[in-house]
Design a protein around this motif. Structure first.
Motif, PDB file in Angstrom:
ATOM      1  N   UNK A  66     -27.823  -5.463  -2.646  1.00  0.00           N
ATOM      2  CA  UNK A  66     -28.494  -3.986  -1.732  1.00  0.00           C
ATOM      3  C   UNK A  66     -28.334  -2.871  -2.480  1.00  0.00           C
ATOM      4  N   UNK A  67     -29.437  -2.279  -2.498  1.00  0.00           N
ATOM      5  CA  UNK A  67     -29.401  -0.942  -2.973  1.00  0.00           C
ATOM      6  C   UNK A  67     -28.645   0.127  -2.516  1.00  0.00           C
ATOM      7  N   UNK A  68     -28.689   0.187  -1.181  1.00  0.00           N
ATOM      8  CA  UNK A  68     -27.796   1.085  -0.659  1.00  0.00           C
ATOM      9  C   UNK A  68     -26.165   1.045  -0.813  1.00  0.00           C
ATOM     10  N   UNK A  69     -25.845  -0.374  -0.966  1.00  0.00           N
ATOM     11  CA  UNK A  69     -24.571  -0.771  -1.017  1.00  0.00           C
ATOM     12  C   UNK A  69     -24.125  -0.323  -2.600  1.00  0.00           C
ATOM     13  N   UNK A  70     -25.093  -0.459  -3.701  1.00  0.00           N
ATOM     14  CA  UNK A  70     -24.930   0.277  -4.941  1.00  0.00           C
ATOM     15  C   UNK A  70     -24.662   1.605  -5.015  1.00  0.00           C
ATOM     16  N   UNK A  71     -25.541   2.244  -4.350  1.00  0.00           N
ATOM     17  CA  UNK A  71     -25.348   3.733  -4.247  1.00  0.00           C
ATOM     18  C   UNK A  71     -24.135   4.278  -3.705  1.00  0.00           C
ATOM     19  N   UNK A  72     -23.588   3.425  -2.615  1.00  0.00           N
ATOM     20  CA  UNK A  72     -22.505   3.951  -1.931  1.00  0.00           C
ATOM     21  C   UNK A  72     -21.245   3.509  -3.052  1.00  0.00           C
ATOM     22  N   UNK A  73     -21.385   2.471  -3.589  1.00  0.00           N
ATOM     23  CA  UNK A  73     -20.229   2.069  -4.721  1.00  0.00           C
ATOM     24  C   UNK A  73     -20.096   3.137  -5.712  1.00  0.00           C
ATOM     25  N   UNK A  74     -21.290   3.795  -6.265  1.00  0.00           N
ATOM     26  CA  UNK A  74     -21.013   4.827  -7.084  1.00  0.00           C
ATOM     27  C   UNK A  74     -20.655   6.188  -6.545  1.00  0.00           C
ATOM     28  N   UNK A  75     -21.113   6.415  -5.220  1.00  0.00           N
ATOM     29  CA  UNK A  75     -20.233   7.379  -4.546  1.00  0.00           C
ATOM     30  C   UNK A  75     -18.782   7.435  -4.585  1.00  0.00           C
ATOM     31  N   UNK A  76     -18.342   6.171  -4.333  1.00  0.00           N
ATOM     32  CA  UNK A  76     -16.860   5.744  -4.150  1.00  0.00           C
ATOM     33  C   UNK A  76     -16.279   6.330  -5.472  1.00  0.00           C
ATOM     34  N   UNK A  77     -16.966   5.891  -6.613  1.00  0.00           N
ATOM     35  CA  UNK A  77     -16.457   5.909  -7.890  1.00  0.00           C
ATOM     36  C   UNK A  77     -16.093   7.251  -8.190  1.00  0.00           C
ATOM     37  N   UNK A  78     -17.035   8.003  -7.815  1.00  0.00           N
ATOM     38  CA  UNK A  78     -17.034   9.591  -8.047  1.00  0.00           C
ATOM     39  C   UNK A  78     -15.977  10.081  -7.193  1.00  0.00           C
ATOM     40  N   UNK A  79     -15.992   9.656  -5.894  1.00  0.00           N
ATOM     41  CA  UNK A  79     -14.812  10.112  -4.980  1.00  0.00           C
ATOM     42  C   UNK A  79     -13.335   9.843  -5.463  1.00  0.00           C
ATOM     43  N   UNK A  80     -13.115   8.611  -6.014  1.00  0.00           N
ATOM     44  CA  UNK A  80     -12.003   8.474  -6.764  1.00  0.00           C
ATOM     45  C   UNK A  80     -11.572   9.334  -7.954  1.00  0.00           C
ATOM     46  N   UNK A  81     -12.682   9.622  -8.687  1.00  0.00           N
ATOM     47  CA  UNK A  81     -12.418  10.572  -9.814  1.00  0.00           C
ATOM     48  C   UNK A  81     -11.907  12.125  -9.334  1.00  0.00           C
ATOM     49  N   UNK A  82     -12.658  12.476  -8.050  1.00  0.00           N
ATOM     50  CA  UNK A  82     -12.588  13.890  -7.525  1.00  0.00           C
ATOM     51  C   UNK A  82     -11.006  13.802  -7.187  1.00  0.00           C
ATOM     52  N   UNK A  83     -10.635  12.854  -6.564  1.00  0.00           N
ATOM     53  CA  UNK A  83      -9.279  12.832  -5.794  1.00  0.00           C
ATOM     54  C   UNK A  83      -8.330  13.027  -6.765  1.00  0.00           C
ATOM     55  N   UNK A  84      -8.424  12.502  -7.894  1.00  0.00           N
ATOM     56  CA  UNK A  84      -7.539  12.720  -9.183  1.00  0.00           C
ATOM     57  C   UNK A  84      -7.399  14.308  -9.380  1.00  0.00           C
ATOM     58  N   UNK A  85      -8.490  14.978  -9.174  1.00  0.00           N
ATOM     59  CA  UNK A  85      -8.570  16.163  -9.712  1.00  0.00           C
ATOM     60  C   UNK A  85      -8.261  17.203  -8.366  1.00  0.00           C
ATOM     61  N   UNK A  86      -7.864  16.613  -7.575  1.00  0.00           N
ATOM     62  CA  UNK A  86      -7.179  17.687  -6.390  1.00  0.00           C
ATOM     63  C   UNK A  86      -8.353  18.146  -5.524  1.00  0.00           C
ATOM     64  N   UNK A  87      -9.389  17.541  -5.314  1.00  0.00           N
ATOM     65  CA  UNK A  87     -10.617  17.924  -4.493  1.00  0.00           C
ATOM     66  C   UNK A  87     -10.744  16.871  -3.487  1.00  0.00           C
ATOM     67  N   UNK A  88     -10.722  17.340  -2.112  1.00  0.00           N
ATOM     68  CA  UNK A  88     -11.097  16.367  -1.286  1.00  0.00           C
ATOM     69  C   UNK A  88     -12.587  15.636  -1.220  1.00  0.00           C
ATOM     70  N   UNK A  89     -12.645  14.319  -1.226  1.00  0.00           N
ATOM     71  CA  UNK A  89     -14.036  13.876  -1.260  1.00  0.00           C
ATOM     72  C   UNK A  89     -13.937  12.652  -0.594  1.00  0.00           C
ATOM     73  N   UNK A  90     -14.848  12.341   0.310  1.00  0.00           N
ATOM     74  CA  UNK A  90     -15.108  11.443   1.103  1.00  0.00           C
ATOM     75  C   UNK A  90     -16.738  11.123   1.257  1.00  0.00           C
TER      76      UNK A  90
END
Length: 103
Positions: free
Chosen positions: A1-25
């Motif tokens: 499903x397209x929405x799931x793929x997009x949400x997956x990409x957002x979760x990948x970015x969330x993980x990257x931002x968390x390692x940089x000290x930003x709060x991302x959800x």
């Protein structure tokens, strides 16, 4: 499903931002697409909502700034995280590299 793929990409970015000290959800809404809410915990007024969608001229997915400008390709969440961290950094914390001239 397209929405799931997009949400997956957002979760990948969330993980990257968390390692940089930003709060991302990732935020799921009932009526619209998911988006990533990013906040600088040291300056809560510095925040951004990032979406994920294909570019109009292709099927390649990108992260998009809240004002509708393309930010970065989803295959490089680290690069997108660097851009977001820079934008959400307070001006007083930015290194003086001489690139910003005061008239």
């Amino acid at each position: 499903m397209v929405a799931d793929r997009r949400t997956g990409y957002l979760h990948e970015l969330e993980n990257e931002l968390d390692t940089r000290g930003l709060i991302a959800r990732v935020v799921q809404t009932r009526s619209g697409p998911a988006f990533l809410r990013v906040v600088n915990p040291d300056a809560a007024s510095l925040a951004e909502d990032v979406t994920c969608a294909p570019a109009p001229e292709s099927h390649d997915h990108y992260y998009w700034w809240s004002w509708g400008e393309r930010m970065h390709r989803v295959d490089d969440p680290g690069g997108a995280a660097v851009k977001l961290a820079r934008v959400l950094q307070p001006l007083s914390s930015r290194p003086d590299d001489g690139s910003e001239k005061v008239p």
